[in-house]
Design an enzyme around this catalytic site. Sequence first.
Site, PDB file in Angstrom:
ATOM      1  N   GLU A 101       0.817  -1.209   0.000  1.00  0.00           N
ATOM      2  CA  GLU A 101       0.000   0.000   0.000  1.00  0.00           C
ATOM      3  C   GLU A 101       0.858   1.269   0.000  1.00  0.00           C
ATOM      4  OE1 GLU A 101      -3.042   0.260  -0.489  1.00  0.00           O
ATOM      5  OE2 GLU A 101      -3.863   2.060   0.449  1.00  0.00           O
ATOM      6  N   ASP A 102       1.910   1.289   0.804  1.00  0.00           N
ATOM      7  CA  ASP A 102       2.603   2.553   1.070  1.00  0.00           C
ATOM      8  C   ASP A 102       3.995   2.687   0.467  1.00  0.00           C
ATOM      9  OD1 ASP A 102       0.445   3.354   2.524  1.00  0.00           O
ATOM     10  OD2 ASP A 102       1.268   2.762   4.459  1.00  0.00           O
TER      11      ASP A 102
END
Length: 761
Positions: free
Chosen positions: A97-98
């Site tokens: 996700e990051d």
Amino acid sequence: MEARRDERQDTAPTMEEMNARVDQRFRELEEKLTAFTDEERARVREAFRYGRAYHEGQLRKDGSPYITHPLEVAYLVAELGLDADSVMAALLHDTIEDTEATHEEVAHRFGATVADLVEGVTKLTRVKFSSTEEKQMENLRKMLMAMAKDIRVILIKICDRVHNIRTMEFQSEKKQREKALETLEIYAPIAHRLGMQRMKWEMEDQSLKFLDPIAYKEIDDELQAQAQAHAAFMDSIQEQITARLEKEGIRGTVYGRVKHVYSIYRKMFAQNKNMGEIFDLYAFRVIVDDIPTCYNVLGLIHDMYKVVLGRFKDYIATPKPNMYQSIHTTVIGPGGTPFEVQIRTWDMHHMAEYGVAAHWKYKQGLSNKNLGTEETFAWVRRLLENQQDTEAEEYIRNLKVDLFADEVFVFTPNGDVINLPAGATPIDFAYAIHSGVGNAMTGAKVNGRIVGFDYQLKSGEIVEVITSKNAKGPSRDWMKLAKSNQARTKIRQWFKREKREENVATGRAMFEGELKRLGITIAMLTQEHMLPHVLEKVKFSSLEEMYAAIGYGGASAQKCANRAREEVVHQDRQQAERLAAERAAQEAEKAAQYPTVDAGVAKSGNMKHSTSGVIVSGMTECMVKFAKCCTPVPGDEIVGFITRGYGVSVHRADCPNARNGRSRPEERARWIDVSWDAGSLNTYKTAIELIAKDRNGLAVDAATVLAGAKINTLSFNANSLPDGYAKINLVVEVKAQGEVTSLMNKLNQISGVYQVSRVSG
Ligand code: MN
């Protein structure tokens, strides 16, 4: 970063110090992994290095390196006793996700399972909770469970949330409240459902801190202020019970605790009491080796203290739906202070603390490839299915629903959750919103992309219905695409209301199709003496009513046709019996007056080939024509009818006109036996009707079959029927029935054709 550090006080740790802390914390994690193999520990180390490298430069709100968060989550996961894949996934849970990391790369380095777990957690993280309605909450919980597929995803997500809620103080107040509410409403109940009491309590208490800080502080302060008194009370009870156990020679561990803040808060709230009035603040646990000892201990406790009636619960005999097992009883201690005692075995204790996750503790070292899949849950189900508790049954049901995904949960564009059966399509979604939306639907979007009506929705997707005022309404195909009864019922209602004429036509075609299959015709039903009986049998006031009902799907064509046939058979039999009696009487009368004509002809051998190809008993050369209604061909069973002035008309024996005529007393004498002349080389016309789903090229296909069969076609008429059906009428020239049958078989094989029949009646 320099600027940030300047703002801080001198005591703020430097980046080097923080990194050293991370190293130290990872060593603590490694110490927890004693059950892992060397190879597994090496993989965990590799995952840690990878996660740390990818999160490099990212900071948490408190200024610490981002990797501290995944590291703490991994620590919680390890505490639960989950497997190496889970610990690695926890370390990597925010990478996809990051950071720049991708599913492929994680899969390549750490295996598909780890990558799938990370992706699963990521998906749950992306779900946005915008609703606060209670009925939506349960759907959201279920949605998360359904999306997770692998229970380990949920367990990692819960650990993620526990750590997040522990470290929320640097977030904005708005964010704190949002997260706290979500934790209290969604994640704590899921933890409870999975039997993970420890995490549930922690999430509840931490959430309350942000949601009702004043009440939290009040309770916490009160507990702190009374801490000494509490401790003294608990010590004395613990000593008393321990002493008694020793005296009885029972091995057991006894300890007491003050109930957690949120449970006190709820009691104060629900019972509108202040803290002094809360009935039982204390809970004691007695943990022993086996179940019989639990009941022994219960006897001892009841012997030592006065029992509070109505508070005894045996969750050993009848476990709670979340697998919780213990004996609970409440007694009055010294000074009149009530307290609860929970008696359980060590196995039950682990289950109570860790719930579903406790399973991994037992499994460790078994190298089970199916960990976290449906098979793991067979164990849970077995456990639960042994119980007769209705609560437990409901839990099994919910568990199946949640984890074995026979439901799907999707969002409206507004963020409401719609709950549909698995395999549901945009049609189900539209009708779940409103029948008006369904009926006006012209298309649908999923996550912003146009999809077909047959698209199968997946949990977590955002679905948008495209509607138009000019929409033509549902098509009959929608009935097949819809998975929910609700949608099907609404579509059916629409057809019932809007499409009477079409329903009648469709229903009639379906009904007649069934009749053909049963070998009877509509004309047989509509005879004057028959119709009222048939209608009574099928329970409709008219045939049209019945057709309409069949057309919109409210009645089954097959059932109606079967009932009608039963009635026809029944009535025919009665009729035949009446006629036979009548005829016997007449014949007896006739025989007494004349000699038989037929007998004389037959004896004289006076039968010759006729030009028509049909031999008429008792007549040498008579004019013969073939009935247009049923167009008989050699091989068909036939009968003749003496017309007024046009000779003999030949019908198929099963032609309704012939059957009806022969049963009419005034006509009966004019119906005579005829037979085919085996030597005839004539050709005969016959009519065939074909019913099919309309499509491009249907007529061409039919014509191709005719040409291939080398059959002379005298007429060919194709017509569209309402609602996508087509009818083709053929008149062909053949020598015998065999040719017709073979042609009909070939026509039947054309794609979309569902009925080919000889025309009669
Ligand atoms: Mn996280």
